[in-house]
Write an enzyme that holds these catalytic residues in place. Structure first.
Site, PDB file in Angstrom:
ATOM      1  N   CYS A   1      26.072  54.933 -14.420  1.00  0.00           N
ATOM      2  CA  CYS A   1      25.862  54.953 -15.872  1.00  0.00           C
ATOM      3  C   CYS A   1      25.571  56.375 -16.367  1.00  0.00           C
ATOM      4  O   CYS A   1      26.453  57.213 -16.342  1.00  0.00           O
ATOM      5  CB  CYS A   1      24.772  53.960 -16.275  1.00  0.00           C
TER       6      CYS A   1
ATOM      7  N   GLU B   1      22.903  48.031  -9.645  1.00  0.00           N
ATOM      8  CA  GLU B   1      21.512  47.818  -9.250  1.00  0.00           C
ATOM      9  C   GLU B   1      20.774  46.833 -10.141  1.00  0.00           C
ATOM     10  O   GLU B   1      19.682  46.356  -9.791  1.00  0.00           O
ATOM     11  CB  GLU B   1      20.764  49.161  -9.237  1.00  0.00           C
TER      12      GLU B   1
ATOM     13  N   HIS C   1      26.163  49.000 -13.918  1.00  0.00           N
ATOM     14  CA  HIS C   1      24.886  49.042 -13.205  1.00  0.00           C
ATOM     15  C   HIS C   1      24.883  48.051 -12.039  1.00  0.00           C
ATOM     16  O   HIS C   1      24.426  46.910 -12.186  1.00  0.00           O
ATOM     17  CB  HIS C   1      23.744  48.681 -14.149  1.00  0.00           C
TER      18      HIS C   1
END
Length: 251
Positions: A111, A200, A198
């Protein structure tokens, strides 16, 4: 195999619940990378050992010594990748140094981190005129993207951005695109891998961000309801985490 030494450059501080659980975005990424290592172990029979360190580049402006790491990972952030705050300029210069001064330490970006790498490579970064891309969304993969992520379909990842890399820098390969963002991922063998999404993030992390930004008026009722409707959808974050580790090992 020696442990993979990965330094997470923390470009932001999570909201309250996420911070309490993970103690920073470094902890969020460590969770992803350990899940990716387990998935890689299932695939290859050998689970890589990880040594994940964290560096607060916003407040402390501390960076790792390249001799001590095998890869740096630039996290996401609420900040603008195109701003010229002192810490952002230092981050861009450090990233440029890693990419141009040597070939051993690899660079991973997510990002905001993906955008900083784009900026370090000379590409324009800025606000998209297509608006926000949020919650679990799909990206179309290029041939290289399918190869690296081990997929023959679209990649599903959480998103939380309206800033973009406006075009591909020289000497990188395209990993994918979406209707809202052409530059969804970049790759240069042995040097860098990035994604705009993202990997994560979890449903809980994104729900907390959505609720906070809805309450502050950043997201309209319609945007919030649409995003919350997708926030628990299945996504491919662990596959991307596994691909990051394979990249560190193999290039």
């Amino acid at each position: 195999m020696a442990p993979l030494r990965i330094a997470v450059l923390e470009c932001d501080t999570p909201l309250k619940n996420t911070q309490s659980r993970y103690h920073g975005y470094g902890g969020v990424f460590e969770s992803l990378l350990r899940s990716g290592a387990a998935a890689l172990g299932e695939e290859t029979g050998t689970t890589p050992e990880l040594n994940v360190t964290k560096f607060d580049v916003v407040n402390a402006e501390i960076f790792p010594s390249l001799e001590d790491v095998d890869a740096i990972l630039l996290s996401g952030s609420k900040h603008n990748s195109f701003d010229n705050d002192t810490w952002i300029l230092k981050l861009v210069e450090f990233t440029k140094h890693v990419l141009t001064s040597q070939r051993r330490v690899k660079v991973i970006g997510v990002c905001f981190g993906h955008q900083i790498i784009g900026r370090a490579l000379g590409a324009k970064v800025g606000r998209s005129d297509k608006g926000w891309e949020i919650s679990v969304s799909q990206m179309d993969l290029s041939k290289r993207g399918k190869e690296l992520f081990g997929l023959d379909r679209q990649l599903n990842l959480h998103h939380m951005h309206r800033d973009i890399v406006c075009y591909y820098p020289e000497d990188v390969e395209q990993l994918g695109s979406s209707p809202l963002c052409e530059v969804q991922g970049m790759y240069a063998k042995g040097r860098l891998i990035t994604v705009q999404g993202h990997p994560e993030f979890t449903g809980d992390i994104v729900s907390e961000i959505l609720e906070s930004r809805h309450a502050s008026g950043v997201f309209t009722d319609g945007m919030f309801e649409d995003a919350m409707g997708r926030v628990r959808n299945k996504h491919d974050g662990v596959l991307v985490g596994k691909a990051f580790l394979k990249f560190v090992i193999e290039g």
